[in-house]
Motif scaffolding. Structure first.
Motif, short mmCIF file in Angstrom:
data_model
loop_
_atom_site.label_atom_id
_atom_site.label_comp_id
_atom_site.label_asym_id
_atom_site.label_seq_id
_atom_site.Cartn_x
_atom_site.Cartn_y
_atom_site.Cartn_z
N UNK A 267 52.80 102.59 35.58
CA UNK A 267 51.57 102.08 35.31
C UNK A 267 51.99 100.69 35.09
N UNK A 268 50.91 99.88 34.41
CA UNK A 268 51.25 98.59 34.18
C UNK A 268 51.15 98.14 32.59
N UNK A 269 52.06 99.00 32.04
CA UNK A 269 52.16 98.69 30.55
C UNK A 269 53.12 97.30 30.34
N UNK A 270 52.72 96.88 29.13
CA UNK A 270 53.48 95.71 29.01
C UNK A 270 55.04 95.58 29.04
N UNK A 271 55.23 96.86 28.46
CA UNK A 271 56.85 96.98 28.13
C UNK A 271 57.46 97.13 29.50
N UNK A 272 56.71 98.00 30.14
CA UNK A 272 57.52 98.34 31.56
C UNK A 272 57.50 97.05 32.30
N UNK A 273 56.35 96.14 32.48
CA UNK A 273 56.49 94.99 33.32
C UNK A 273 57.54 93.86 32.80
N UNK A 297 56.74 94.00 46.96
CA UNK A 297 55.58 94.64 45.93
C UNK A 297 55.98 96.29 45.67
N UNK A 298 56.96 96.34 44.81
CA UNK A 298 57.28 97.68 44.35
C UNK A 298 56.95 97.76 42.86
N UNK A 299 57.10 99.05 42.27
CA UNK A 299 56.92 99.48 41.00
C UNK A 299 55.39 98.92 40.60
N UNK A 300 54.56 99.50 41.03
CA UNK A 300 53.35 99.15 40.59
C UNK A 300 52.73 97.81 40.61
N UNK A 301 53.43 96.96 41.50
CA UNK A 301 53.63 95.61 41.60
C UNK A 301 53.93 94.96 40.17
N UNK A 302 54.49 96.02 39.51
CA UNK A 302 55.14 95.20 38.17
C UNK A 302 56.41 94.34 38.62
N UNK A 303 57.11 94.78 39.61
CA UNK A 303 58.47 93.90 40.02
C UNK A 303 58.08 92.36 40.43
N UNK A 304 56.84 92.38 41.23
CA UNK A 304 56.65 91.21 41.58
C UNK A 304 55.96 90.36 40.43
N UNK A 361 46.52 99.12 42.00
CA UNK A 361 46.64 97.80 41.30
C UNK A 361 45.73 97.69 40.22
N UNK A 362 46.49 97.41 39.07
CA UNK A 362 45.79 97.23 37.73
C UNK A 362 45.15 95.81 37.58
N UNK A 363 44.20 95.88 36.74
CA UNK A 363 43.40 94.55 36.28
C UNK A 363 44.69 93.61 35.81
N UNK A 364 45.22 94.00 34.85
CA UNK A 364 46.34 93.03 34.36
C UNK A 364 47.35 92.54 35.13
N UNK A 365 47.89 93.68 36.07
CA UNK A 365 48.70 92.92 37.13
C UNK A 365 48.14 92.25 38.04
N UNK A 366 46.98 92.67 38.58
CA UNK A 366 46.20 91.82 39.44
C UNK A 366 46.11 90.14 39.14
N UNK A 367 45.73 90.14 37.56
CA UNK A 367 45.50 88.65 37.03
C UNK A 367 46.98 88.03 37.09
N UNK A 368 47.94 88.86 36.72
CA UNK A 368 49.28 88.00 36.70
C UNK A 368 49.63 87.71 37.98
N UNK A 369 49.48 88.65 39.17
CA UNK A 369 49.60 88.00 40.54
C UNK A 369 48.93 86.96 40.85
#
Length: 529
Positions: A267-273, A297-304, A361-369
């Motif tokens: 998921x897009x948890x802060x610790x994972x990102x 764009x891997x890892x729930x887009x968390x890597x990016x 794609x989660x909301x937080x990840x989208x805003x960061x991207x």
């Protein structure tokens, strides 16, 4: 002092001495003869009869002035007399300062005040990423970022961040390890459970065992035996349940609810990102004067997003470019609509992009991207397969399509603005079944015009087949397959059709083969594979 002044001064002294030593009348006698207002002791003015004075008060008449006669200057300490004149000092009484009260402050309504909205705290800060780097440094190796031999071929300095060298072959170990270490002691004691066959689950299985956390893996019956053996080798408790992925996930959630396990999914948890963002810190440290970073764009887009957050904090001038498959452009469509796309109607190859297709794609990840990523491009499946082939030939490494997407964007010519610059490419993972790797390599050779198939008509005279094979040998072509068929048409009774599959070194040799073979055998027909 002149004579007149000296004479006057001596007369004055004699008069004072005479008064000092002459007998004075008693107080009683003075009280009887003179009234108290006419006594000499109370007179400050002249004692001679006929003298007159006016009373002044601060320049105005009305109060008795304080006058001092010249003969009494000695009593007040003035000894210098010039030409019979008395040096007089004016005394001016000033009024007390006035105190002016300030006006009370004006009463203002609450609506007149400007209310500044308070900005919400950032979801992912650089402090979180640096804390994750410190926490996981003992359990995660620092992967190399080496100069690629493909640099001269594509006109730029390419540095490959080889995240495939982790124990489980994936960059997701970074986020998983920081996520597990962030759990409470009570949750670590109870254990965790996963139910998807992906790089994330393998990282959870490995690091949970290393941290002495009980871990359970629920897999469907369709999962291959080699994959199940990998989870068991890591030390996880593997349970086979259901025939499909949703069945195993439903059962895993049920076990987590009953036994208190923590159900983990990507998921897009802060610790994972934050754990995934440590890749950006290492790249910035390893490659000096970096111009751009290409991240799949891997890892729930968390890597990016995690890598972009770290890079932009360290140097905002470095470009961050995201790459995703052309058949599943989730982030690209979300940026166009300015909101995360939940359902993308597409039909990607699940064998190649299984880990990516099942994500959202989660909301937080989208805003960061949206905030940190400068550009997002998509690459085709063919370009990814050719990039996998380049890794095997030039880097002696076997990667999967997810790990090859960054290099695929450069091979496809979609980044011409990076010519002559330093570019870091993240190679995120290398987990793929051997049979699928073989199929991908075969397909990539065809796409790279290095494996070709053609048919030609030969006569049935002895030696015609040998002449064809001798021709291919002189052209330094590798023969992969040959099929000799007799013609069934009446018009070609004395001819045979020969189909050959050959492999060349590169496209140049393939083009030369087509030219010379067409000149030698006009009946040649090139077939599509």
């Amino acid at each position: 002092m002149n004579f007149a002044a000296q004479f006057f001064y001596s007369s004055y002294l004699s008069e004072r001495l005479e008064r000092l030593y002459s007998p004075r009348p008693s107080i009683k006698d003075s009280e009887e003869n003179d009234p108290f207002w006419e006594r000499e002791e109370l007179c400050l003015g002249s004692s001679h009869p006929g003298s007159s004075f006016k009373a002044f008060s601060n320049g105005t008449a009305g109060r008795r002035p304080t006058l001092i006669e010249p003969e009494r200057l000695k009593d007040f300490g003035e000894e210098e007399l010039l030409n019979g004149d008395v040096k007089v000092h004016d005394t001016k009484v000033l009024e007390s300062p006035e105190f002016v009260l300030m006006e009370p402050p004006k009463t203002r309504r609450v609506s007149e005040f400007r209310i500044v909205p308070r900005q919400p705290p950032e979801f992912l800060r650089f402090e979180d990423i640096s804390a994750a780097a410190f926490r996981i440094q003992a359990g995660i190796q620092k992967t190399p970022c080496t100069y690629s031999r493909l640099s001269k071929q594509y006109g730029m300095e390419i540095y490959l961040k080889k995240e495939l060298l982790h124990y489980t072959g994936s960059v997701k170990e970074r986020g998983v390890l920081y996520l597990l270490t962030s759990l409470t002691q009570e949750q670590q004691r109870k254990g965790v459970i996963v139910a998807t066959d992906c790089n994330f689950s393998m990282a959870v299985a490995h690091h949970a065992v290393e941290l002495k956390i009980p871990v359970f893996v629920i897999m469907p019956s369709c999962c291959s035996s080699p994959r199940l053996r990998i989870y068991r080798d890591y030390g996880a408790m593997v349970i086979s349940y259901g025939s499909t992925g949703p069945d195993s996930q439903k059962h895993a959630r049920h076990l987590a609810t009953e036994n208190g396990y923590l159900y983990l999914e990507e998921d897009e948890s802060a610790a994972y990102l934050a754990g995934l963002g440590t890749v950006g810190m290492e790249i910035y440290e390893q490659v000096l004067k970096l111009d751009a970073v290409v991240v799949p764009a891997a890892g729930q887009y968390g890597l990016l997003t995690g890598t972009a957050a770290a890079i932009k904090h360290l140097n905002p001038k470095i470009l961050v470019i995201g790459v995703e498959p052309e058949s599943f452009p989730l982030l690209l469509q979300s940026l166009k609509t300015d909101s995360p796309v939940k359902d993308l109607h597409s039909n990607p190859n699940k064998k190649l992009y299984g880990d990516l297709v099942e994500r959202s794609l989660g909301e937080n990840t989208f805003q960061l991207a949206k905030k940190y990523v400068d550009r997002v491009i998509s690459v085709s499946e063919e370009d990814s397969l050719v990039a996998m082939l380049r890794f095997q030939e030039f880097e002696r490494a076997t990667v999967d399509t997810e790990g090859a997407m960054g290099l695929a964007a450069i091979l496809a010519g979609q980044l011409p603005e990076l010519k002559g610059k330093k570019v870091a490419v993240v190679v995120s993972s290398a987990n793929m079944d051997l049979e699928l790797v073989r199929q991908c390599v075969d397909r990539a050779l065809v796409l790279d015009d290095r494996v070709s198939k053609f048919s030609v008509q030969l006569g049935e005279w002895p030696g015609d087949m040998a002449k064809l094979l001798d021709f291919l040998s002189r052209e330094d072509v590798r023969l992969l397959d040959v099929c000799h068929r007799r013609q069934g048409d009446k018009t070609d009774l004395f001819k045979a059709k020969v189909e050959c599959v050959v492999e060349t070194r590169d496209r140049t040799q393939s083009a030369q083969l087509r030219k010379t073979l067409g000149e030698r055998y006009p009946s040649v027909c090139w077939l599509e594979r």
